[in-house]
Design an enzyme around this catalytic site. Structure first.
Site, PDB file in Angstrom:
ATOM      1  N   ASN A 115     -13.425 -11.301 -17.568  1.00 24.08           N
ATOM      2  CA  ASN A 115     -14.249 -11.620 -16.398  1.00 24.08           C
ATOM      3  C   ASN A 115     -15.267 -10.511 -16.132  1.00 24.08           C
ATOM      4  O   ASN A 115     -16.431 -10.779 -15.817  1.00 24.08           O
ATOM      5  CB  ASN A 115     -13.359 -11.814 -15.165  1.00 24.08           C
ATOM      6  N   GLU A 160      -4.440 -16.319 -14.583  1.00 23.72           N
ATOM      7  CA  GLU A 160      -4.435 -16.495 -16.026  1.00 23.72           C
ATOM      8  C   GLU A 160      -3.037 -16.778 -16.572  1.00 23.72           C
ATOM      9  O   GLU A 160      -2.789 -16.617 -17.766  1.00 23.72           O
ATOM     10  CB  GLU A 160      -5.013 -15.243 -16.713  1.00 23.72           C
TER      11      GLU A 160
END
Length: 643
Positions: free
Chosen positions: A503, A542
C-alpha cells in the site's frame, strides 16, 4: 387411502431430487448466459465460462445449453484458431437432432459462414448466411434471425451491395432493440457506419463511430471499442487526416494488447503502417507490417493478410524494391478478387500500376491503370446506385409508415366508439378487478420484502471488495461447527506478507487489486478439498480464513501448502512491478472443549509463528494434550512447512 399415502411417500422421497436437478439446470443456464454477456466485454472471461459450462454439461447433458456454449466458443476461436472453431461446430452439429430450440441450428450456419469469410470465400459465406436467415425465420427464433441478418448485411456491404446490406442491418438493429440486447445493437450500428464508409460518406461514418465509441465506453465494452476505434481510423485514413488516424490506430493497439486480442493488434499495426506510408516513411511501415504478419499467421483472416500485403507493396515501391513490391501487390490482388472487394481491388491495381511504371513495364502499368479505372468506376457507380436505392427504400418505408399511421388513427377512432359501449360493463367488474389488484400488490410487497431480506443478509455476509464471505460469515460457520461437534474440522488463517509496504509503495488501488487476486486463489482451496463444504472468507484487512469441515489436519496442511504456492506463483507485475506476493498461513483444528476464542487464538499463534520463522510459511499448532506424568510442559509444538 393407501394409494394416497403411497403417492405422498413417493413424492416426499423424490421431490428433493427434482428440486436439486432444477437448481443444477438453472446454474448451468446462468453460466452460459454469463458467458454470452461477457462476449463483447471480456472475450477471455467468456471463453473460460463457456468451457466451464461444457465441462459441467458433460455430466448433466442439455443439448440446447451445450450448443449455445459451442456457439460462443466458435465465435471466440473464429478470430484466433480456425481448427478449434471447426471442432466446436462439428460437436454442436452432432447435437442438433436433440435440440428443443430449433433456431440454434441457424447459429451453426452463421459460425460456418464466419469461418469461410475469414478465408476469403465470401460466396460460400453469403450462401450460409442466407440459409441461417431462412432457418431462423422458419424456427421463429428472433435472436438467431437478428444474428443472421447482421452477418448477411455485413457481408453484403463488403461486396458493395449497400442498399440490401443496410436493409438487413437496420432490421437486425430493430430486432436487437426489441429483444433488449443493447450491446448487440451497438455492434450493428458500428457496422452500419462501416457501410457508410464504404459508400464514400466518410464524414457520416465518422459521426457514427464517434457516437458508438461514447456508448461503448459507458457500457465498458473494451473489445468493441477496439473494433470501432479501428473503423474510425479507417475513415480518417480515407479522409487523409493522418495525425488523427495515427492517434486512432495507437488506441486500437493499446486496447488490443490490454485485452490480449491478436486480431485487433494485427489490424492496428496495418493501420499504423498505412499512416507511415502516407508520410513517406517506408522503413517504419515495413517494420510495423513485419509485426502484423507475425500476428496474422496465427489468425484465420486472409483479407487481413491481403491488406498487409497491399501496404507492404506500397512501402517496397517507395524503397525501389520493385520486384518484391509487385509480388506483394499481386498476392494481395488475388485475395481481394476472390472476395469481390472492389474498393480494395481498385486500390491494389493503382498501386501495382505505379510499381510497374517505375520498373519500365509500361504495357503492364497501362493494363493495371485500366483495371484501376474500371474497378474505381464500378465502385463509384455502385456507390451512386446503392445510395439511390437506399434513398428509395427509405422513401418507401416512410410512405408505408405514413399509411400505417393513418390506419392506426382510424382504428383508434373505431376503438374509442366501442370503448364507450363497453364502459358500462367494465364498471360492474371494476370492484372485482381492484380487489384482485390489491391482492397482487400485497403479494408483490411480501415477495419483495422476502427478497430484500435475503439480499440484505447476503450483503451482510459478503466482503464488498473481494466478493468472498466476510468475517461475520466465517465466525457464524465456526460457531455452527462447534455446535455440531464435528470431528476433523480444520481452520486456516492466512495473512499477506508485508501488505502495508505494498500500500505504501504502490498505492491502495494496487493493494485492492492484490486482495482481489489473492481472493481468487482462496477460492481454489474449495477445489483442493473437493466434496467438502468449505467456508472461504476474507477475515479482515489482508487476512483470509478457511473453515474446512471434515478435513483431517494433514489434508488441511497440504491444501494450505498448495494455497501458499499458488499465491507465490501469481503474476502481479501489472499491479506491483518488481515485486511478488507471498502469504503466511496458520493451521489448526477444532477439538472438544474449544471455544471460538481459543480456536482463533491458536490459529493466530500459528500464523504469528509462520511470520516469525521468515514468512511465506505454513505452520500448524494443535491444542495441548492432557498432562501426564511423562509430560509436564503441555506446550504445543508447531509444525512448520518452509517455503
Amino acid at each position: 387411502m393407501r394409494r394416497v399415502v403411497s403417492v405422498w411417500v413417493v413424492w416426499s422421497v423424490l421431490s428433493p431430487c427434482v428440486w436439486a436437478a432444477d437448481d443444477a439446470a438453472a446454474d448451468l443456464r446462468a453460466l452460459v448466459e454469463q458467458s454470452q454477456a461477457q462476449v463483447k466485454v471480456d472475450p477471455e472471461r467468456s471463453r473460460k465460462l463457456a468451457e466451464q459450462a461444457l465441462q459441467q454439461l458433460a455430466a448433466r447433458p442439455d443439448a440446447d445449453l451445450q450448443v449455445r456454449a459451442h456457439l460462443l466458443l466458435c465465435d471466440y476461436h473464429s478470430e484466433r484458431d480456425r481448427a478449434s472453431a471447426e471442432r466446436h461446430v462439428a460437436e454442436a452439429r452432432a447435437l442438433v437432432p436433440q435440440l428443443k430450440r430449433r433456431g440454434l441450428a441457424a447459429g451453426l450456419l452463421g459460425c460456418e459462414g464466419t469461418l469461410h469469410e475469414g478465408t476469403g470465400d465470401n460466396m460460400r459465406a453469403l450462401a450460409l448466411y442466407e440459409e441461417e436467415v431462412v432457418l431462423a425465420e422458419q424456427a421463429q427464433d428472433d435472436e438467431m434471425l437478428a444474428d443472421g441478418l447482421f452477418n448477411r448485411g455485413h457481408l453484403r456491404g463488403v461486396r458493395g451491395e449497400f442498399a440490401s446490406g443496410l436493409a438487413d442491418l437496420k432490421r437486425a438493429r430493430a430486432m436487437f432493440e426489441r429483444l433488449q440486447m443493447p450491446f448487440h445493437t451497438l455492434t450493428v450500428e458500428n457496422t452500419i457506419a462501416i457501410l457508410y464508409n464504404r459508400m464514400g460518406d466518410h464524414v457520416q461514418a465518422r459521426h457514427y463511430y464517434e457516437s458508438a465509441l461514447k456508448a461503448q465506453a459507458a457500457a465498458g465494452l473494451q473489445r468493441e471499442q477496439a473494433v470501432t476505434q479501428y473503423n474510425l481510423g479507417r475513415s480518417l485514413e480515407n479522409l487523409r487526416e493522418w495525425d488523427a488516424a495515427q492517434e486512432a490506430f495507437d488506441r486500437v493497439l493499446r486496447l488490443s494488447r490490454e485485452l490480449s486480442y491478436p486480431r485487433g493488434i494485427a489490424y492496428a499495426l496495418r493501420g499504423q503502417a498505412a499512416v507511415q506510408n502516407a508520410r513517406r516513411q517506408p522503413d517504419a511501415a515495413l517494420a510495423l507490417l513485419d509485426q502484423a504478419s507475425e500476428v496474422q499467421k496465427t489468425l484465420p483472416d486472409e483479407r487481413l493478410r491481403a491488406q498487409i500485403q497491399l501496404q507492404r507493396g506500397i512501402a517496397l515501391r517507395q524503397l525501389h524494391r520493385l520486384q518484391e513490391s509487385a509480388a506483394a501487390l499481386n498476392d494481395a490482388l488475388k485475395v481481394f478478387a476472390g472476395g469481390e472487394s472492389l474498393a480494395e481491388q481498385a486500390a491494389t491495381h493503382g498501386a501495382l500500376s505505379q510499381t510497374l511504371a517505375e520498373m519500365g513495364d509500361w504495357r503492364g502499368a497501362f493494363e493495371q491503370q485500366s483495371h484501376f479505372k474500371a474497378a474505381n468506376d464500378q465502385v463509384l457507380t455502385r456507390q451512386l446506385d446503392e445510395r439511390f436505392a437506399t434513398l428509395k427504400v427509405e422513401y418507401d418505408n416512410a410512405a408505408r409508415d405514413r399509411e400505417m399511421a393513418l390506419l392506426q388513427q382510424s382504428q383508434k377512432v373505431t376503438e374509442h366508439a366501442l370503448a364507450q359501449e363497453r364502459l358500462a360493463g367494465r364498471l360492474l367488474s371494476a370492484v372485482i378487478v381492484l380487489a384482485a389488484i390489491l391482492l397482487v400488490v400485497l403479494g408483490v410487497l411480501l415477495w419483495r420484502h422476502r427478497r430484500t431480506s435475503a439480499a440484505m443478509r447476503g450483503l451482510a455476509m459478503t466482503d464488498e471488495l473481494t466478493g468472498l464471505p466476510n468475517r461475520r460469515a466465517a465466525l457464524t460457520e465456526l460457531e455452527a461447527q462447534m455446535a455440531r461437534g464435528e470431528p476433523d474440522c480444520a481452520l486456516l488463517l492466512a495473512d499477506i506478507d508485508l501488505f502495508k509496504a505494498i500500500n505504501d509503495n504502490h498505492g491502495h488501488l494496487a493493494g485492492d487489486q492484490i486482495l482481489r487476486v489473492v481472493a481468487e486463489a482462496v477460492r481454489a482451496i474449495g477445489g483442493d478439498v473437493a466434496g467438502r463444504s468449505a467456508c472461504l472468507a476474507r477475515f479482515g484487512g489482508e487476512e483470509f480464513i478457511a473453515v474446512l469441515p471434515k478435513v483431517p489436519l494433514d489434508e488441511a496442511l497440504r491444501a494450505a501448502e498448495r494455497f501458499r504456492e499458488r499465491v507465490a506463483a501469481l503474476d502481479v507485475s501489472r499491479h506491483t512491478p518488481g515485486r511478488r506476493v507471498t502469504i503466511s498461513i496458520g493451521v489448526t483444528r477444532l477439538v472438544a472443549g474449544d471455544t471460538l476464542s481459543s480456536l482463533l487464538r491458536r490459529a493466530d499463534e500459528a500464523l504469528y509463528a509462520a511470520k516469525e520463522s521468515g514468512r511465506n510459511r505454513v505452520v500448524s499448532r494443535l491444542a495441548p494434550e492432557p498432562a501426564t506424568g511423562d509430560d509436564t510442559t503441555g506446550d504445543p509444538t508447531p509444525s512448520v512447512l518452509p517455503a
